[in-house]
Design an enzyme around this catalytic site. Sequence first.
Site, PDB file in Angstrom:
ATOM      1  N   ARG A  63      50.585  43.034  35.289  1.00 28.56           N
ATOM      2  CA  ARG A  63      49.530  42.465  36.149  1.00 28.56           C
ATOM      3  C   ARG A  63      50.042  42.269  37.585  1.00 28.56           C
ATOM      4  O   ARG A  63      49.738  41.260  38.236  1.00 28.56           O
ATOM      5  CB  ARG A  63      49.023  41.124  35.608  1.00 28.56           C
ATOM      6  CG  ARG A  63      48.440  41.174  34.218  1.00 28.56           C
ATOM      7  CD  ARG A  63      47.117  41.955  34.180  1.00 28.56           C
ATOM      8  NE  ARG A  63      46.483  41.807  32.901  1.00 28.56           N
ATOM      9  CZ  ARG A  63      46.743  42.584  31.831  1.00 28.56           C
ATOM     10  NH1 ARG A  63      47.598  43.594  31.938  1.00 28.56           N
ATOM     11  NH2 ARG A  63      46.127  42.385  30.689  1.00 28.56           N
ATOM     12  N   SER A  74      41.005  36.798  31.685  1.00 28.80           N
ATOM     13  CA  SER A  74      42.187  35.953  31.457  1.00 28.80           C
ATOM     14  C   SER A  74      42.569  35.282  32.771  1.00 28.80           C
ATOM     15  O   SER A  74      42.754  35.963  33.778  1.00 28.80           O
ATOM     16  CB  SER A  74      43.371  36.798  30.989  1.00 28.80           C
ATOM     17  OG  SER A  74      43.015  37.507  29.830  1.00 28.80           O
ATOM     18  N   GLU A 121      46.215  34.815  37.267  1.00 32.91           N
ATOM     19  CA  GLU A 121      45.946  36.236  37.549  1.00 32.91           C
ATOM     20  C   GLU A 121      45.053  36.399  38.774  1.00 32.91           C
ATOM     21  O   GLU A 121      45.313  37.245  39.625  1.00 32.91           O
ATOM     22  CB  GLU A 121      45.248  36.892  36.345  1.00 32.91           C
ATOM     23  CG  GLU A 121      46.187  37.569  35.386  1.00 32.91           C
ATOM     24  CD  GLU A 121      45.434  38.425  34.364  1.00 32.91           C
ATOM     25  OE1 GLU A 121      44.334  38.928  34.659  1.00 32.91           O
ATOM     26  OE2 GLU A 121      45.968  38.602  33.258  1.00 32.91           O
TER      27      GLU A 121
HETATM   28  C1  LIG Z   1      35.302  39.452  31.669  1.00 30.36           C
HETATM   29  C2  LIG Z   1      36.528  39.977  32.382  1.00 30.36           C
HETATM   30  C3  LIG Z   1      37.484  40.667  31.678  1.00 30.36           C
HETATM   31  C4  LIG Z   1      38.633  41.160  32.304  1.00 30.36           C
HETATM   32  N1  LIG Z   1      39.546  41.846  31.578  1.00 30.36           N
HETATM   33  C5  LIG Z   1      40.645  42.347  32.162  1.00 30.36           C
HETATM   34  C6  LIG Z   1      41.601  43.092  31.398  1.00 30.36           C
HETATM   35  O1  LIG Z   1      41.437  43.316  30.214  1.00 30.36           O
HETATM   36  N2  LIG Z   1      42.696  43.561  32.030  1.00 30.36           N
HETATM   37  C7  LIG Z   1      42.908  43.351  33.362  1.00 30.36           C
HETATM   38  O2  LIG Z   1      43.927  43.818  33.875  1.00 30.36           O
HETATM   39  N3  LIG Z   1      42.017  42.661  34.127  1.00 30.36           N
HETATM   40  C8  LIG Z   1      40.898  42.160  33.544  1.00 30.36           C
HETATM   41  N4  LIG Z   1      39.984  41.452  34.296  1.00 30.36           N
HETATM   42  C9  LIG Z   1      40.232  41.223  35.725  1.00 30.36           C
HETATM   43  C10 LIG Z   1      39.510  42.245  36.660  1.00 30.36           C
HETATM   44  O3  LIG Z   1      38.507  42.922  35.985  1.00 30.36           O
HETATM   45  C11 LIG Z   1      40.490  43.268  37.243  1.00 30.36           C
HETATM   46  O4  LIG Z   1      41.537  42.615  37.921  1.00 30.36           O
HETATM   47  C12 LIG Z   1      39.800  44.240  38.201  1.00 30.36           C
HETATM   48  O5  LIG Z   1      40.679  45.273  38.546  1.00 30.36           O
HETATM   49  C13 LIG Z   1      39.310  43.553  39.483  1.00 30.36           C
HETATM   50  O6  LIG Z   1      38.510  44.495  40.175  1.00 30.36           O
HETATM   51  P1  LIG Z   1      37.514  44.055  41.316  1.00 30.36           P
HETATM   52  O7  LIG Z   1      36.987  45.294  41.956  1.00 30.36           O
HETATM   53  O8  LIG Z   1      36.497  43.134  40.764  1.00 30.36           O
HETATM   54  O9  LIG Z   1      38.492  43.315  42.315  1.00 30.36           O
HETATM   55  P2  LIG Z   1      38.193  42.017  43.244  1.00 30.36           P
HETATM   56  O10 LIG Z   1      38.026  40.841  42.364  1.00 30.36           O
HETATM   57  O11 LIG Z   1      37.096  42.313  44.203  1.00 30.36           O
HETATM   58  O12 LIG Z   1      39.547  41.917  44.037  1.00 30.36           O
HETATM   59  C14 LIG Z   1      40.751  41.560  43.375  1.00 30.36           C
HETATM   60  C15 LIG Z   1      41.895  41.740  44.386  1.00 30.36           C
HETATM   61  O13 LIG Z   1      42.027  43.131  44.686  1.00 30.36           O
HETATM   62  C16 LIG Z   1      41.856  43.352  46.088  1.00 30.36           C
HETATM   63  N5  LIG Z   1      41.109  44.616  46.230  1.00 30.36           N
HETATM   64  C17 LIG Z   1      39.911  44.927  45.667  1.00 30.36           C
HETATM   65  N6  LIG Z   1      39.571  46.194  46.000  1.00 30.36           N
HETATM   66  C18 LIG Z   1      40.564  46.662  46.792  1.00 30.36           C
HETATM   67  C19 LIG Z   1      40.779  47.895  47.481  1.00 30.36           C
HETATM   68  N7  LIG Z   1      39.915  48.929  47.417  1.00 30.36           N
HETATM   69  N8  LIG Z   1      41.896  48.023  48.239  1.00 30.36           N
HETATM   70  C20 LIG Z   1      42.802  47.011  48.322  1.00 30.36           C
HETATM   71  N9  LIG Z   1      42.642  45.825  47.715  1.00 30.36           N
HETATM   72  C21 LIG Z   1      41.541  45.661  46.959  1.00 30.36           C
HETATM   73  C22 LIG Z   1      41.096  42.154  46.602  1.00 30.36           C
HETATM   74  O14 LIG Z   1      41.350  41.939  47.987  1.00 30.36           O
HETATM   75  C23 LIG Z   1      41.661  41.047  45.721  1.00 30.36           C
HETATM   76  O15 LIG Z   1      42.897  40.635  46.241  1.00 30.36           O
HETATM   77  C24 LIG Z   1      38.819  40.951  33.686  1.00 30.36           C
HETATM   78  C25 LIG Z   1      37.834  40.256  34.420  1.00 30.36           C
HETATM   79  C26 LIG Z   1      36.701  39.768  33.780  1.00 30.36           C
HETATM   80  C27 LIG Z   1      35.651  39.059  34.570  1.00 30.36           C
END
Ligand SMILES: Cc1cc2nc3c(=O)[nH]c(=O)nc-3n(C[C@H](O)[C@H](O)[C@H](O)COP(=O)(O)OP(=O)(O)OC[C@H]3O[C@@H](n4cnc5c(N)ncnc54)[C@H](O)[C@@H]3O)c2cc1C
Length: 353
Positions: A164, A253, A349
């Site tokens: 992570r 998580s 996380e």
């Molecule tokens: C129900 C649920 C289940 C989940 N299960 C998992 C799992 O099984 N495994 C897991 O690893 N994660 C899990 N997650 C966490 C999440 O889905 C991941 O971390 C996902 O990759 C976040 O993507 P996002 O586009 O929503 O990022 P955001 O929440 O929008 O951003 C997260 C971070 O990434 C940065 N960021 C976003 N896009 C970019 C980009 N294009 N360039 C540079 N930086 C960027 C943002 O600035 C921020 O710091 C879960 C979340 C939820 C709500």
Amino acid sequence: MIVEQNVALAPHNSFGIVAKARELVRVRNEADVLAVLADPELGHRPKFVLGGGSNIVLTGDVRALVLKVEIMGRRVVDDGPRSTIVEIGAGEGWHEAVRWTLEQGFPGLENLALIPGTVGASPVQNVGAYGVELQDRFESLDAIDLQTGRLFTLEAAQCAFGYRDSVFKHPPPDEADPGTSPRGMGLAGRALILRVRLRLPKPWKPVLGYLDLERKMAESGVREPSARQIFDWVCAIRSVKLPDPRVIGNAGSFFKNPTVTPEQCTDIIAREPGIVHYPMPDGSVKLAAGWLIDACGWKGKSVGNAGVYEKQALVLVNRGGATGGEVVTLARAIQTSVYERFGIRLEPEPVVV
Ligand SMILES: Cc1cc2nc3c(=O)[nH]c(=O)nc-3n(C[C@H](O)[C@H](O)[C@H](O)COP(=O)(O)OP(=O)(O)OC[C@H]3O[C@@H](n4cnc5c(N)ncnc54)[C@H](O)[C@@H]3O)c2cc1C
């Protein structure tokens, strides 16, 4: 370039926390990013890159200029005898991208089905689930430096992927405390990821060593599941285990599973024989953070409108109208009680904004 003012962010964060972006620009290609950087007003302003908002906790209105990544596009770059390389725009939904690769006949991402968020954020915390991490399928990415406008490409080694974790979660050297930042060239807040290339190996081999998947095999009697079957199983398992953010706000998580030395683990087991732990290939031992939180009696508890999910203590939820401050206060209280009882510091996380 359109600069939107006072944009409601509740629909753009999976916790459903009410907050606004003072100013937001949607970026659909790299020219949009370069236009922002060249703008005399906006160019030097602090910026926050927003994907799907599924791994953030908003603690108030966002003062930084929000760059909402909506860069689309999926293509097969190379289909060779040993692997297929696909390139996917950062704004594409991760789950939809996983489904698309399967539909194209390129398995390999099925264990990562139903993870919310965008493809561009997947390298940030090296998303992982059911025995597969992004780094196992990662080829390279293109990004843009938000200070200089320079375009650059990173291979896996340069992303410094960990559990992570990646270079994108650590501050740049000039902002980092040299004593605490393990990643030399941190890029947090500095890079906007434009597109990601994934390498899907041939021949495909299923990854099944996960208890929930083994259960599905036993229940269904299917001994040699297809990638599509694993995709469906993972979706079904996740739908039961995790709250749907459209119904109950959450960020998945909330804490990483901590790792300890075998000696520390032996010491904890002597005091807490029931502790859930997994030996890791490098000799360390991973502890189930959810078990530690549950053991401290947090399941179902709340601080204001932020609570600990009744079915899984690792997930913090918005019970309706929670503020980011309440989520952070709850998280800190959990960290304190886990530390006081087990001597273990839980690391969150999600990114607190
Ligand atoms: C129900 C649920 C289940 C989940 N299960 C998992 C799992 O099984 N495994 C897991 O690893 N994660 C899990 N997650 C966490 C999440 O889905 C991941 O971390 C996902 O990759 C976040 O993507 P996002 O586009 O929503 O990022 P955001 O929440 O929008 O951003 C997260 C971070 O990434 C940065 N960021 C976003 N896009 C970019 C980009 N294009 N360039 C540079 N930086 C960027 C943002 O600035 C921020 O710091 C879960 C979340 C939820 C709500």
